[in-house]
Scaffold this motif. Structure first.
Motif, PDB file in Angstrom:
ATOM      1  N   THR A   4       0.681   3.919  -3.028  1.00 60.93           N
ATOM      2  CA  THR A   4       0.379   5.311  -2.662  1.00 60.93           C
ATOM      3  C   THR A   4       1.461   6.253  -3.185  1.00 60.93           C
ATOM      4  O   THR A   4       1.141   7.318  -3.740  1.00 60.93           O
ATOM      5  N   GLU A   5       2.717   5.880  -3.016  1.00 60.58           N
ATOM      6  CA  GLU A   5       3.811   6.724  -3.503  1.00 60.58           C
ATOM      7  C   GLU A   5       3.721   6.928  -5.011  1.00 60.58           C
ATOM      8  O   GLU A   5       3.888   8.045  -5.501  1.00 60.58           O
ATOM      9  N   THR A  12       0.830  -1.213   0.000  1.00 58.70           N
ATOM     10  CA  THR A  12       0.000   0.000   0.000  1.00 58.70           C
ATOM     11  C   THR A  12       0.862   1.260   0.000  1.00 58.70           C
ATOM     12  O   THR A  12       0.511   2.241  -0.661  1.00 58.70           O
ATOM     13  N   THR A  13       1.995   1.250   0.688  1.00 61.81           N
ATOM     14  CA  THR A  13       2.904   2.399   0.665  1.00 61.81           C
ATOM     15  C   THR A  13       3.463   2.592  -0.733  1.00 61.81           C
ATOM     16  O   THR A  13       3.511   3.716  -1.252  1.00 61.81           O
ATOM     17  N   ILE A  57      -7.071   3.092  -2.501  1.00 64.42           N
ATOM     18  CA  ILE A  57      -6.072   3.973  -3.112  1.00 64.42           C
ATOM     19  C   ILE A  57      -6.478   4.296  -4.551  1.00 64.42           C
ATOM     20  O   ILE A  57      -6.481   5.458  -4.964  1.00 64.42           O
ATOM     21  N   LYS A  78      -7.952   8.050  -6.160  1.00 62.08           N
ATOM     22  CA  LYS A  78      -7.342   8.706  -7.327  1.00 62.08           C
ATOM     23  C   LYS A  78      -8.388   8.912  -8.417  1.00 62.08           C
ATOM     24  O   LYS A  78      -8.424   9.962  -9.061  1.00 62.08           O
ATOM     25  N   ASN A  98       0.711   9.161  -5.880  1.00 60.88           N
ATOM     26  CA  ASN A  98       0.915  10.568  -5.501  1.00 60.88           C
ATOM     27  C   ASN A  98       1.843  11.300  -6.460  1.00 60.88           C
ATOM     28  O   ASN A  98       1.857  12.532  -6.486  1.00 60.88           O
TER      29      ASN A  98
END
Length: 187
Positions: free
Chosen positions: A67-68, A63-64, A130, A134, A71
């Motif tokens: 997400t990165e 998930t990190t 996520i 978006k 973003n």
């Protein structure tokens, strides 16, 4: 390093590469260079308890990572393309896709417990959230964003599974090319 963390970090790629059934406690103990007693001290309920700990560990990494990537790009189409390009590169460089998948583990889900199924479901729901966020930022309604996010997960995870079974990055490349077209048609 803490022994429990060592067991989790050593076992996660084993599960990802060989699947849950393909890795025995003996292989885990050997790979970790620990005793059977030490293994069961940290995971008294055995291999399944370890699997859940591994899933929770990769949950945060996945998930990190997603997400990165999301973003960094202004639209879902660009973010998805970039994410799939990373998966293709991982597959072509390593012959496997480690950071972003747990598909090889859950392909055996039918024979595993409810707690393992729940751990997998939680990760997919986080991934969907996520993607959905978006898509909402791109102007989709909440309902449409959730539906499209589910379709994105199914497409990407299916492509990953095909890459692994065909030993080719082509399914991810096709998904990277076609998924943005689908998003264009929905907008």
């Amino acid at each position: 390093m803490d022994t429990k963390l060592q067991i989790i970090e050593t076992s996660t790629p084993l599960f990802q590469h060989y699947g849950y059934k393909g890795v025995g406690v003996t292989e885990i103990i050997k790979a970790c260079n620990i005793s059977k007693g030490s293994f069961y001290h940290h995971f008294p309920d055995g291999k399944e308890e370890l699997l859940i700990a591994c899933l929770k560990s990769i949950d945060e990494k996945i998930t990190t990572h997603i997400t990165e990537i999301f973003n960094q790009y202004p639209t879902t189409k660009e973010a998805v393309r970039a994410m799939i390009d990373i998966l293709v590169n991982d597959f072509e460089q390593e012959g496997r896709i480690v950071i972003s998948t747990f598909t090889s583990i859950i392909s055996e889900i039918g024979s595993l417990s409810e707690s393992v199924r729940n751990a997998c479901s939680d990760l997919y729901l986080k991934m969907q959230a996520i993607y959905s966020a978006k898509l909402e930022a791109d102007g989709f309604s909440i309902e449409s964003a959730n539906s499209i996010a589910l379709m994105m997960i199914a497409s990407i995870e299916g492509a990953i599974m095909l890459c692994l079974t065909q030993n080719s990055s082509q399914p991810l490349k096709v998904t990277a090319r076609e998924l943005p077209k689908v998003l264009n048609n929905v907008m």
